[in-house]
Design a protein around this motif. Structure first.
Motif, mmCIF file in Angstrom:
data_model
loop_
_atom_site.group_PDB
_atom_site.id
_atom_site.type_symbol
_atom_site.label_atom_id
_atom_site.label_comp_id
_atom_site.label_asym_id
_atom_site.label_seq_id
_atom_site.Cartn_x
_atom_site.Cartn_y
_atom_site.Cartn_z
ATOM 1 N N ALA A 391 0.832 -1.208 0.000
ATOM 2 C CA ALA A 391 0.000 0.000 0.000
ATOM 3 C C ALA A 391 0.865 1.256 0.000
ATOM 4 C CB ALA A 391 -0.922 -0.016 1.216
ATOM 5 N N TYR A 392 1.987 1.227 0.714
ATOM 6 C CA TYR A 392 2.896 2.380 0.757
ATOM 7 C C TYR A 392 3.458 2.654 -0.635
ATOM 8 C CZ TYR A 392 6.726 5.363 2.394
ATOM 9 O OH TYR A 392 7.584 6.410 2.605
ATOM 10 N N ASN A 393 3.853 1.594 -1.362
ATOM 11 C CA ASN A 393 4.368 1.763 -2.715
ATOM 12 C C ASN A 393 3.289 2.186 -3.689
ATOM 13 O OD1 ASN A 393 7.398 0.744 -3.122
ATOM 14 N ND2 ASN A 393 6.467 -0.476 -1.501
ATOM 15 N N ALA A 394 2.040 1.829 -3.375
ATOM 16 C CA ALA A 394 0.915 2.235 -4.226
ATOM 17 C C ALA A 394 0.383 3.611 -3.853
ATOM 18 C CB ALA A 394 -0.199 1.192 -4.128
ATOM 19 N N ALA A 395 1.021 4.294 -2.884
ATOM 20 C CA ALA A 395 0.601 5.620 -2.402
ATOM 21 C C ALA A 395 -0.772 5.579 -1.756
ATOM 22 C CB ALA A 395 0.629 6.648 -3.539
ATOM 23 N N ASP A 396 -1.205 4.404 -1.296
ATOM 24 C CA ASP A 396 -2.455 4.287 -0.529
ATOM 25 C C ASP A 396 -2.077 4.376 0.944
ATOM 26 O OD1 ASP A 396 -4.889 3.760 0.573
ATOM 27 O OD2 ASP A 396 -5.247 1.881 -0.508
ATOM 28 N N PHE A 397 -1.832 5.595 1.424
ATOM 29 C CA PHE A 397 -1.269 5.767 2.751
ATOM 30 C C PHE A 397 -2.284 5.496 3.866
ATOM 31 C CE2 PHE A 397 1.372 8.601 0.040
ATOM 32 C CZ PHE A 397 2.530 7.856 0.128
ATOM 33 N N ASP A 398 -3.585 5.589 3.564
ATOM 34 C CA ASP A 398 -4.583 5.235 4.582
ATOM 35 C C ASP A 398 -4.511 3.744 4.903
ATOM 36 O OD1 ASP A 398 -5.560 7.817 4.839
ATOM 37 O OD2 ASP A 398 -6.977 7.574 3.194
ATOM 38 N N LEU A 399 -4.465 2.917 3.849
ATOM 39 C CA LEU A 399 -4.356 1.477 4.060
ATOM 40 C C LEU A 399 -3.016 1.119 4.685
ATOM 41 C CD1 LEU A 399 -5.443 -1.389 3.733
ATOM 42 C CD2 LEU A 399 -4.574 -1.383 1.375
#
Length: 526
Positions: A391-399
């Motif tokens: 998720a961090y690499n996908a820029a989904d910082f909430d997840l």
């Protein structure tokens, strides 16, 4: 476990225990088909040979013989025959280099134009460009040593910090090489590979040479010393370009003590070189670094042997094809199911019952992660750490925030700190980095990011306090209430940490000065 026969030996010799069993298979098969042996207990032996009619077998090769050959060749292949040492791929890379540059005031001397420090920075620019693809770290030191950048293979990022270095960044005077060695050893322990420390300096503190050889004992760290300056020394200039003077108004000369440098090199058993106008010094650095890396890896290389067992796959495949003969049965069901599985291979963003039957969600997530399909990987992963990384690499910082919050590991707290800094929540970021360092004191990345978060917090508070209060010239409001509509504006997340850092208003030099000052106030902590 090895069985050595000169240079030829087996890496996994226990597989050779299948050889006697495979050799006995034809005998056991022939014994099971011996009708005369089975009837001997019921019929007299002198009559049995006249009562049995045994047809002559025209086929000498039977399936059992091929099974025997398959087992024997497979056992030898699985045992790992080898006779040649392998050179692991990582040894082809150039040695990791830790650059330590002296930032004491004497480096401002102008005997090397435009100054010793500027000449060293220009030489380092050429060095990291030549070593593109190799990992380099940067340490600045004077009376104390500070990690500027952990090992990185990004020459542009490293060069931006090199060009920001100045003699006013470290307030503690001196030339303390001992703390530099401690910093370098911690970095090398994290790298888990032999490396080289390059000291760029114009002198040495001879009172602190005792014990340096003990610091380097039992270490995979090699030290090189690159001297900057001339024997006559040179003028030290102020920031405005004027020569620096002492209390009596006399110009201050930058000391260049060649004898002290020789003592420093002797104390650490380190090669001593000097800055040159051509690339001879760069060749000298790379040659020593590579030779040390290869020699320190000799013991590791002796443990790596080329496994030649895979060459036996070709005769195994030939025997398998030869098994398809008239009169022999072949079970095609396994091959048919395999073809169906290959034909129904799902797209990266999809999954089906067949894939779910053979692969766990974490395995599917790992496949997507390795192919850089980060959103799909985050959706598949069950493991909270890997889900957070994806998720961090996908820029989904909430997840990512929700996933890392479930863990109590130093790596999880490190990523939590990164997310909080991206969202300008510096108090939470500092607390996360501090917790990561409590769980893992030797964590250079967390140490560097903690200093960055503290510096950014101070910079932000200073900017808010000094921001001028500007009143609007005119305020207009809708005549009819409810006519206006609010709309949330979404900004694109930074694609990388480097892009995010470029958007900061704090200059690298200002950040480093704040960081070094804070570290000196905290004391000599890892």
């Amino acid at each position: 476990m090895d069985i050595n026969l000169g240079d030829f030996h087996f890496l996994r010799p226990l597989w050779l225990l299948l050889l006697p069993f495979a050799a006995l298979l034809p005998l056991l098969w022939r014994r099971s088909r011996d009708l005369q042996r089975r009837l001997r207990s019921n019929i007299a032996e002198h009559l049995l040979q006249h009562l049995l009619i045994t047809p002559r077998d025209q086929q000498r090769l039977r399936p059992v013989h091929l099974v025997c050959a398959l087992l024997m060749l497979g056992a030898v292949a699985a045992a790992g025959p080898t006779w040649e040492q392998d050179r692991p791929e990582f040894l082809e890379n150039r040695a990791p280099l830790i650059i330590a540059i002296d930032l004491s005031p004497s480096m401002d001397a102008s005997d090397v134009q435009p100054s010793r420090l500027e000449a060293a920075k220009h030489k380092l620019h050429d060095l990291i460009q030549r070593r593109s693809g190799a990992r380099n770290a940067l340490i600045a030191y004077a009376g104390s040593a500070h990690l500027v950048l952990p090992p990185t293979d990004d020459p542009a990022l490293l060069d931006s910090f090199i060009q920001a270095l100045g003699t006013d960044l470290i307030g503690k005077p001196g030339k303390n090489v001992g703390v530099v060695i401690d910093q370098a050893k911690r970095l090398l322990a994290a790298e888990k590979t032999p490396g080289t420390l390059l000291l760029i300096t114009d002198g040495a503190d001879t009172s602190g040479l005792a014990g340096l050889d003990q610091q380097l004992a039992d270490s995979a760290l090699q030290v090189l010393i690159l001297a900057v300056g001339s024997e006559d020394g040179g003028l030290i200039h102020n920031a405005n370009g004027q020569p620096r003077t002492d209390s009596n108004g006399r110009p201050v000369l930058g000391s260049f003590d060649q004898a002290a440098l020789k003592q420093l090199a002797s104390a650490m058993d380190a090669p001593l070189g000097s800055l040159t106008l051509n690339d001879d010094d760069l060749d000298w650095i790379e040659l020593h670094a590579q030779q040390h890396f290869q020699s320190a890896s000799d013991e590791q290389r002796e443990l790596h042997w080329k496994d030649a067992g895979y060459w036996l796959c070709w005769p195994l495949l030939l025997i398998a094809f030869f098994s398809v003969r008239k009169g022999w049965s072949l079970n095609w069901m396994a091959g048919f199911l395999l073809l169906i599985g290959v034909g129904l291979q799902p797209a990266p963003a999809q999954a089906n019952a067949l894939v779910d039957a053979f692969f766990t969600p974490d395995q599917q997530g790992r496949w997507a992660f390795e192919h850089e399909h980060f959103p799909q990987a985050a959706a598949h992963f069950v493991d909270p750490y890997w889900k957070g990384i994806a998720a961090y690499n996908a820029a989904d910082f909430d997840l990512a925030l929700a996933s890392f919050a479930r863990l109590q590991t130093p790596q999880a707290y490190f990523y939590l700190g990164n997310i909080y800094v991206r969202r300008f929540k510096f108090d939470e970021a500092i607390a996360a980095y501090t917790q990561a360092l409590k769980l893992q004191p030797q964590f250079p990345e967390a140490t560097a990011n903690l200093a960055l978060a503290i510096a950014l917090q101070k910079d932000t508070e200073s900017a808010e306090q000094n921001a001028p209060e500007v009143k609007p010239d005119e305020i207009k409001m809708d005549k009819a209430p409810g006519k206006g509509q609010s709309k949330a504006l979404q900004t694109e997340q930074a694609a990388s940490d480097e892009l995010w850092l470029q958007n900061l208003t704090t200059s690298p030099a200002r950040f480093l000065k704040q960081k070094f000052s804070l570290q000196d106030q905290m004391g000599p902590k890892p």
